[in-house]
Design a protein around this motif. Structure first.
Motif, mmCIF file in Angstrom:
data_model
loop_
_atom_site.group_PDB
_atom_site.id
_atom_site.type_symbol
_atom_site.label_atom_id
_atom_site.label_comp_id
_atom_site.label_asym_id
_atom_site.label_seq_id
_atom_site.Cartn_x
_atom_site.Cartn_y
_atom_site.Cartn_z
ATOM 1 N N LEU A 121 1.118 -6.606 -11.842
ATOM 2 C CA LEU A 121 1.665 -7.222 -10.636
ATOM 3 C C LEU A 121 3.157 -6.933 -10.513
ATOM 4 N N TYR A 122 3.831 -6.826 -11.658
ATOM 5 C CA TYR A 122 5.252 -6.481 -11.625
ATOM 6 C C TYR A 122 5.445 -5.111 -10.964
ATOM 7 N N PHE A 124 3.463 -3.665 -8.980
ATOM 8 C CA PHE A 124 3.077 -3.810 -7.582
ATOM 9 C C PHE A 124 4.225 -4.414 -6.777
ATOM 10 N N GLY A 125 4.893 -5.406 -7.377
ATOM 11 C CA GLY A 125 6.028 -6.030 -6.712
ATOM 12 C C GLY A 125 7.159 -5.047 -6.495
ATOM 13 N N SER A 128 6.350 -2.750 -3.710
ATOM 14 C CA SER A 128 6.465 -3.350 -2.383
ATOM 15 C C SER A 128 7.928 -3.566 -2.009
ATOM 16 N N LEU A 129 8.794 -3.647 -3.011
ATOM 17 C CA LEU A 129 10.220 -3.811 -2.736
ATOM 18 C C LEU A 129 10.852 -2.486 -2.319
ATOM 19 N N VAL A 131 10.341 -0.380 -0.153
ATOM 20 C CA VAL A 131 10.486 -0.059 1.266
ATOM 21 C C VAL A 131 11.803 -0.571 1.835
ATOM 22 N N TYR A 132 12.424 -1.567 1.161
ATOM 23 C CA TYR A 132 13.665 -2.123 1.710
ATOM 24 C C TYR A 132 14.774 -1.088 1.781
ATOM 25 N N SER A 155 5.572 0.043 8.126
ATOM 26 C CA SER A 155 4.174 -0.221 8.464
ATOM 27 C C SER A 155 3.244 0.548 7.533
ATOM 28 N N ILE A 158 3.153 -1.351 4.105
ATOM 29 C CA ILE A 158 2.368 -2.587 4.124
ATOM 30 C C ILE A 158 0.883 -2.266 4.234
ATOM 31 N N GLU A 161 -0.436 -0.976 0.887
ATOM 32 C CA GLU A 161 -0.413 -1.906 -0.233
ATOM 33 C C GLU A 161 -1.739 -2.630 -0.363
#
Lengths: 345, 167
Positions: A121-122, A124-125, A128-129, A131-132, A155, A158, A161
């Motif tokens: 999950l780390y 994965f996190g 997901s970060l 993209v910033y 888009s 997201i 993901e």
């Protein structure tokens, strides 16, 4: 907390950090060499023997270029964008087990920076970060093309993901743990997860192509439509950071794929090799095997880039939402049924 | 050590949430909100709730706020395009805020310190224990909340689908 422990982790972190930078640096050369090979050209061969120093020359060029910050842009965010991109690319490597425990001078050293019990999950996190960096940079440039690139990146990230997370859920049904260390240890010898989760691996791989913005999903920087995409306004090393972050991301996601599905540092016959070489050199062979797998994945990334044309935007969305997500859900259901049946027998 | 860390992070949380409200540019507000959520993640880690921390990280920072940012970037709000609010609305806002303040003050006066909740199992926040609790003790609320989410999703799809028929 002994001093030795701190020193050990410090060395490990430094080595991993340096390795990801070096691998990313030479990936740029490898990309150009592979592109040349696939297009029947020679490729860069001037700087050093066989073009070996080309990445250094490129880096130096990037540093010495004029730095241009657009007048109408948001200065702070304009600089924050590439910094964030490179930061999120670098922190992903913290939970990857690079090798089994090795024994140096009577100490047992774990070749993993940290084994948190939510390792997957780390990752994965962090993904997901990522993209910033693209979004903030694209918006702060105050340029329509950059903004379009940033919005596409958001888009796309997201959308992809979701199937990525769903394919990980199916993997978790098989492994019963979220810790990357345990997942790797379970794949001892040839018990690689890819044999149990072939569809899950395929989905995960397609999604990592999309998450790292690689062709055929590199729409955020699609030069035929958007000039340069989100980094149109960037120059000098800030552009270099964006390009570099992509290669580090590619390295990290190759490492994650090798760890999750292709056994990490495990290989058939590893017990025999470990017995032969002892507790120091045996695991180091495992590290070499892991890097071999990572390089194979990086080669695959590049092979696809120079073979498959870019998707159209609606095709990208259709693939993500109408093909990958239903397939991922079906994969979870099939895996669940299979596990239930095999438990009963 | 942990307590001073908590105070530092708590201060940062409040500081950045205030910046969310006070920054003029909505995109900056969202960026401060992202940092605020990041401090919440640190709070969860301090409470030894690793799973909650990482889920907060993925869902709020990684997904929901990306969507917020996405929408705000498309809107491209400027000072010029910001609609002027009439004085009536401002007065109503002030009255509403005052009412909330009075209610909050009243409720804190009525509040008396109860026994602080003592965590029975120190490792409750780890994935395995959390899963066991969710799927045994709290099975019904867990499943009901999933139905709630599903209905919200269906509702959103329904609202989005209606547009092409009318046009």
């Amino acid at each position: 907390m002994e001093l030795a422990f701190v020193i050990e982790k410090f060395i490990l972190i430094t080595v991993v950090f340096a390795l990801s930078l070096v691998v990313a640096m030479y990936s740029t050369l490898a990309e150009r060499k592979i592109a040349a090979f696939l297009q029947d050209r020679v490729g860069p061969n001037r700087a050093g023997p066989g073009g070996m120093f080309q990445p250094l020359a490129d880096g130096a060029k990037m540093f010495f270029k004029e730095e241009i910050i657009p007048e109408q842009s948001n200065k702070f965010l304009f600089i924050a964008g590439p910094s964030l991109a490179i930061l999120t690319a670098c922190i992903g490597s913290a939970v990857i087990p690079w090798g089994d425990t090795i024994a140096i001078a009577g100490r047992i050293v774990d070749l993993q920076v940290t084994d948190i019990n939510v390792g997957i999950l780390y990752i994965f996190g962090v993904v997901s970060l990522g993209v910033y960096g693209v979004m903030i940079g694209g918006w702060a440039s105050n340029n329509k093309f950059s903004l379009m690139g940033a919005i596409r990146a958001a888009s796309q990230n997201i959308s992809y993901e979701i199937p990525m997370g769903l394919s990980i859920i199916a993997l978790l049904l098989v492994t019963n743990t979220l810790s990357l260390k345990e997942i790797t240890a379970q794949q001892h010898g040839w018990h690689w997860n890819v044999w149990y989760q072939p569809l899950g691996f395929l989905l995960f791989m397609i999604c990592s192509f999309a998450e790292t913005n690689r062709t055929p999903f590199d729409l955020p920087e699609c030069e035929t439509e958007l000039v340069g995409g989100y980094h149109t306004e960037y120059s000098s090393m800030k552009l270099g950071f964006y390009l570099f972050a992509e290669y580090i991301n590619m390295f990290i996601s190759s490492a994650v794929m090798a760890t999750l599905y292709f056994g990490g540092y495990n290989y058939p016959g590893m017990d025999w090799v470990n017995n032969m070489l002892g507790p120091l050199w045996g695991p180091l062979v495992g590290v070499a095997v892991l890097f071999l797998k990572i390089f194979a994945f990086i080669f695959f990334f590049m092979w696809v880039r120079w073979t498959v044309p870019r998707f159209r935007y609606d095709q990208l969305m259709n693939l993500g939402w109408k093909v990958l997500i239903p397939l991922a859900i079906a994969n979870i259901v099939i895996t669940g049924i299979w596990i239930t049946i095999s438990d009963r027998i | 050590m942990t307590l001073s860390l908590f105070y530092l992070v708590a201060f940062l949380s409040i500081f950045f949430s205030l910046l969310v409200i006070f920054s003029k540019n909505p995109v900056h507000s969202i960026l401060y909100l992202i940092i605020t959520f990041f401090t919440f993640t640190i709070h969860y880690i301090l409470l030894n709730a690793q799973f909650l921390a990482i889920v907060n990280f993925i869902v709020y920072m990684g997904a929901i706020l990306v969507l917020f940012l996405f929408v705000l970037m498309l809107l491209n709000l400027n000072k010029d395009s910001e609609p002027l609010k009439s004085n009536l609305l401002k007065i109503i806002g002030v009255i509403g805020g005052m009412c909330l303040l009075v209610t909050l003050v009243g409720s804190t006066k009525a509040l008396h310190l109860s026994d602080p909740v003592i965590l029975q199992a120190q490792n409750l926040g780890l994935v395995k224990n959390l899963g066991k609790v969710l799927f045994s003790e709290f099975l019904l609320p867990f499943e009901v909340s999933s139905i709630l989410l599903l209905s919200a999703m269906v509702g959103a799809v329904l609202l989005a689908k209606r547009e092409p028929n009318n046009a």
